[in-house]
Motif scaffolding. Structure first.
Motif, PDB file in Angstrom:
ATOM      1  N   VAL A   6       0.700  -1.154   0.003  1.00  9.80           N
ATOM      2  CA  VAL A   6       0.206  -0.049   0.062  1.00  9.80           C
ATOM      3  C   VAL A   6       0.901   1.273  -0.170  1.00  9.80           C
ATOM      4  CG1 VAL A   6      -1.555   1.074   1.459  1.00  9.80           C
ATOM      5  CG2 VAL A   6      -2.016  -0.989   0.922  1.00  9.80           C
ATOM      6  N   ARG A   7       2.138   0.967   0.459  1.00 13.16           N
ATOM      7  CA  ARG A   7       3.002   2.194   0.547  1.00 13.16           C
ATOM      8  C   ARG A   7       3.034   2.700  -1.017  1.00 13.16           C
ATOM      9  NH1 ARG A   7       6.486   2.087   5.223  1.00 13.16           N
ATOM     10  NH2 ARG A   7       8.115   3.299   4.191  1.00 13.16           N
ATOM     11  N   LYS A   8       3.090   1.906  -2.068  1.00 13.20           N
ATOM     12  CA  LYS A   8       3.383   2.436  -3.308  1.00 13.20           C
ATOM     13  C   LYS A   8       2.074   3.132  -3.662  1.00 13.20           C
ATOM     14  CE  LYS A   8       5.954  -1.607  -4.830  1.00 13.20           C
ATOM     15  NZ  LYS A   8       6.019  -2.671  -6.041  1.00 13.20           N
ATOM     16  N   TRP A   9       0.994   2.920  -3.131  1.00 12.92           N
ATOM     17  CA  TRP A   9      -0.163   3.564  -3.744  1.00 12.92           C
ATOM     18  C   TRP A   9      -0.265   4.935  -2.895  1.00 12.92           C
ATOM     19  CZ3 TRP A   9      -4.575   4.856  -0.125  1.00 12.92           C
ATOM     20  CH2 TRP A   9      -5.587   5.390  -0.959  1.00 12.92           C
ATOM     21  N   LEU A  10       0.317   4.919  -1.769  1.00 13.48           N
ATOM     22  CA  LEU A  10       0.480   6.172  -0.932  1.00 13.48           C
ATOM     23  C   LEU A  10       1.433   6.995  -1.466  1.00 13.48           C
ATOM     24  CD1 LEU A  10       0.134   4.572   2.854  1.00 13.48           C
ATOM     25  CD2 LEU A  10      -1.661   6.065   1.339  1.00 13.48           C
ATOM     26  N   GLY A  11       2.555   6.641  -2.338  1.00 11.24           N
ATOM     27  CA  GLY A  11       3.390   7.278  -2.599  1.00 11.24           C
ATOM     28  C   GLY A  11       4.578   7.427  -1.597  1.00 11.24           C
ATOM     29  N   VAL A  12       4.824   6.498  -0.955  1.00  9.96           N
ATOM     30  CA  VAL A  12       5.831   6.641   0.221  1.00  9.96           C
ATOM     31  C   VAL A  12       7.093   5.128  -0.150  1.00  9.96           C
ATOM     32  CG1 VAL A  12       6.465   6.066   2.577  1.00  9.96           C
ATOM     33  CG2 VAL A  12       4.276   7.253   1.799  1.00  9.96           C
ATOM     34  N   SER A  13       8.228   5.794  -0.075  1.00 10.15           N
ATOM     35  CA  SER A  13       9.052   5.000  -0.571  1.00 10.15           C
ATOM     36  C   SER A  13       9.636   4.109   0.432  1.00 10.15           C
ATOM     37  CB  SER A  13      10.306   5.719  -1.243  1.00 10.15           C
ATOM     38  OG  SER A  13      10.910   6.221  -0.032  1.00 10.15           O
ATOM     39  N   GLU A  14      10.345   2.919   0.413  1.00 11.18           N
ATOM     40  CA  GLU A  14      10.834   2.261   1.352  1.00 11.18           C
ATOM     41  C   GLU A  14      11.780   2.904   2.440  1.00 11.18           C
ATOM     42  OE1 GLU A  14       9.769  -0.772   2.716  1.00 11.18           O
ATOM     43  OE2 GLU A  14       8.244  -0.758   1.064  1.00 11.18           O
ATOM     44  N   ARG A  15      12.683   3.775   1.741  1.00 12.98           N
ATOM     45  CA  ARG A  15      13.723   4.735   2.357  1.00 12.98           C
ATOM     46  C   ARG A  15      12.915   5.748   3.436  1.00 12.98           C
ATOM     47  NH1 ARG A  15      15.050   5.359  -2.764  1.00 12.98           N
ATOM     48  NH2 ARG A  15      14.401   7.587  -2.845  1.00 12.98           N
ATOM     49  N   GLU A  16      11.595   5.947   3.096  1.00 18.73           N
ATOM     50  CA  GLU A  16      10.909   6.961   4.041  1.00 18.73           C
ATOM     51  C   GLU A  16      10.398   6.104   5.300  1.00 18.73           C
ATOM     52  OE1 GLU A  16       9.373  10.175   1.320  1.00 18.73           O
ATOM     53  OE2 GLU A  16       8.616   8.544   0.841  1.00 18.73           O
ATOM     54  N   LYS A  17      10.094   6.700   6.319  1.00  9.68           N
ATOM     55  CA  LYS A  17       9.595   6.009   7.483  1.00  9.68           C
ATOM     56  C   LYS A  17       8.140   6.658   7.810  1.00  9.68           C
ATOM     57  CE  LYS A  17      13.582   4.937  10.095  1.00  9.68           C
ATOM     58  NZ  LYS A  17      14.749   5.183  11.342  1.00  9.68           N
TER      59      LYS A  17
ATOM     60  N   ARG B  42      13.593  16.586  13.005  1.00  8.95           N
ATOM     61  CA  ARG B  42      14.695  15.719  13.238  1.00  8.95           C
ATOM     62  C   ARG B  42      14.573  14.457  12.958  1.00  8.95           C
ATOM     63  NH1 ARG B  42      12.836  16.234  19.689  1.00  8.95           N
ATOM     64  NH2 ARG B  42      14.893  14.814  19.740  1.00  8.95           N
ATOM     65  N   VAL B  43      13.779  13.776  12.088  1.00  7.85           N
ATOM     66  CA  VAL B  43      13.851  12.579  11.673  1.00  7.85           C
ATOM     67  C   VAL B  43      13.640  12.788   9.857  1.00  7.85           C
ATOM     68  CG1 VAL B  43      12.874  10.361  11.323  1.00  7.85           C
ATOM     69  CG2 VAL B  43      12.781  11.578  13.643  1.00  7.85           C
ATOM     70  N   LYS B  44      14.714  12.523   9.382  1.00  9.90           N
ATOM     71  CA  LYS B  44      14.734  12.581   7.946  1.00  9.90           C
ATOM     72  C   LYS B  44      13.665  11.623   7.157  1.00  9.90           C
ATOM     73  CE  LYS B  44      17.932  12.697   3.817  1.00  9.90           C
ATOM     74  NZ  LYS B  44      19.327  12.363   3.341  1.00  9.90           N
ATOM     75  N   GLY B  45      12.739  12.033   6.374  1.00 12.34           N
ATOM     76  CA  GLY B  45      12.043  10.959   5.318  1.00 12.34           C
ATOM     77  C   GLY B  45      10.975  10.486   6.425  1.00 12.34           C
ATOM     78  N   LEU B  46      10.475  11.356   7.401  1.00  9.75           N
ATOM     79  CA  LEU B  46       9.400  11.018   7.974  1.00  9.75           C
ATOM     80  C   LEU B  46       7.961  11.428   7.496  1.00  9.75           C
ATOM     81  CD1 LEU B  46       8.403   9.758  10.863  1.00  9.75           C
ATOM     82  CD2 LEU B  46       8.283  11.958  11.781  1.00  9.75           C
ATOM     83  N   LYS B  47       7.114  10.392   7.360  1.00 14.14           N
ATOM     84  CA  LYS B  47       5.716  10.733   6.664  1.00 14.14           C
ATOM     85  C   LYS B  47       4.843  10.181   7.620  1.00 14.14           C
ATOM     86  CE  LYS B  47       6.745  11.972   1.871  1.00 14.14           C
ATOM     87  NZ  LYS B  47       6.264  11.415   0.453  1.00 14.14           N
TER      88      LYS B  47
END
Length: 363
Positions: free
Chosen positions: A169-180, A207-212
């Motif tokens: 579902v991350r793909k559908w949300l547009g969130v990569s595996e590198r992001e949290k 404070r957290v890189k790539g946090l969504k």
């Protein structure tokens, strides 16, 4: 405990509440010939039917003159002849106390308003043989001397579990595996603390890189546009995804790296946090309601219901070994809050109550 004995679970709420959900789960695991007394057209009717429970209809005690709902329950009790009656609300506790005879009466207490310490309530509870409390905070003079167990919540670990399909579902949300990805699941209501979460997120993303974040929930007391506007004001609109509709939450939980329950009130029954943990996701909770009672660091962290405190715990969790914490969370829930764990706890409790009755009969 003989399986031929009958139990009637009276579920007189019409909506999908945490209390209704818990009562249905109790009906599901009881080692009795169990039936459910429900209001026609209610959420409980639909679910009890789906799990194969015999259904009887009662009148809603909050919609009709009291005599009519009482007589509707009396007809059910006369027809089904239960050995044990389990209720979730005050009206049906009173009705069942009147109809009790030699039956055992169990009351589930799991409402945010607590147990009213009144003369009438004390009088009615003299007929109650056991109480199931969802939080230690509900203890008071009314139930002090009644046999009791604590059931903070329960989760079906066969339904709520991590799936790779859900992770996609991350793909559908547009969130990569590198992001949290941090998830919040629950109706858009002020008590659920979505505004608090957005304020905490605005601090944590620095404070957290790539946090969504993904917020999943239908509009109830808060409009989606209010939260969207707040996210814009906090400069995190590009960091949060809103899914304002009913969805298969197991998939969204599987897609997240951890969950947050930022509630600011209520939460006398744990539901969403247990579902996240069953999906192998650690969680961050506010110190509201029953949440401190289920908290188990490091995979279930607790925070004050303040933006700075919640942000701090989100940052700590995001920087943790989330995969390992997720495994610990899953093991914890399977042991303490699964339906099997609920079944065992109820068996011991009800056997003790029924055994006490047999001893009284023999003496």
């Amino acid at each position: 405990m003989g399986k031929k004995q009958k139990a009637l679970v009276v579920i007189d709420e019409v909506w999908d509440s945490a209390l209704t959900d818990l009562a249905i789960k109790i009906a599901r695991v009881l080692e009795f010939d169990t039936a459910c007394a429900v209001v026609k057209g209610s959420y409980a009717e639909k679910v009890c039917e789906s799990i194969g429970k015999e259904i009887f209809f009662i009148e809603n005690p909050r919609k009709r003159f009291p005599l009519i709902p009482f007589l509707s329950l009396k007809r059910v009790v006369d027809r089904f002849q239960p050995r044990v009656i389990i209720v979730i609300r005050g009206e049906e506790t009173l009705f069942s106390a009147i109809l009790k005879n030699k039956r055992k009466l169990i009351r589930i207490h799991g409402e945010a308003k607590g147990i009213k310490n009144s003369f009438l309530n004390k009088l009615v509870h003299k007929k109650v043989d056991g109480v199931i409390l969802t939080s230690k905070k509900l203890e008071n003079e009314v139930v002090k001397n009644i046999p009791k167990i604590y059931v903070n919540g329960a989760v079906d670990t066969e339904v709520f579990k991590f799936t790779e399909e859900g992770r996609s579902v991350r793909k559908w949300l547009g969130v990569s595996e590198r992001e949290k990805l941090v998830g919040v699941v629950g109706r858009l209501d002020r008590v659920k603390g979505h505004s608090l979460f957005l304020k905490a997120l605005s601090v944590a993303v620095k404070r957290v890189k790539g946090l969504k974040a993904v917020i999943v929930g239908e509009e109830k007391g808060v409009k989606l546009k209010e939260l969207v506007k707040l996210s814009e004001e906090l400069n995190v609109r590009d960091k949060v995804i809103f899914v304002p509709k009913r969805v298969e939450v197991v998939s969204f939980m599987s897609a997240c790296d951890f969950g947050v329950a930022p509630s600011v009130h209520s939460e006398v029954i744990a539901r969403v946090p247990l579902e996240f943990m069953a999906c192998s996701k650690p969680v961050v909770l506010t110190n509201v309601g029953v949440f401190p009672e289920i908290s188990k660091p490091p995979f279930c962290a607790i925070s004050e219901a303040k933006p700075e405190s919640l942000a701090e715990e989100i940052v700590k969790m995001a920087n943790s070994d989330l995969k390992n914490l997720g495994k610990l969370a899953r093991n914890f829930v399977e042991e303490k809050y699964s339906l099997n764990a609920l079944k065992t706890k109820l068996e011991v409790f009800l056997e003790r109550i029924l055994e006490k009755n047999r001893e009284s009969a023999d003496s």
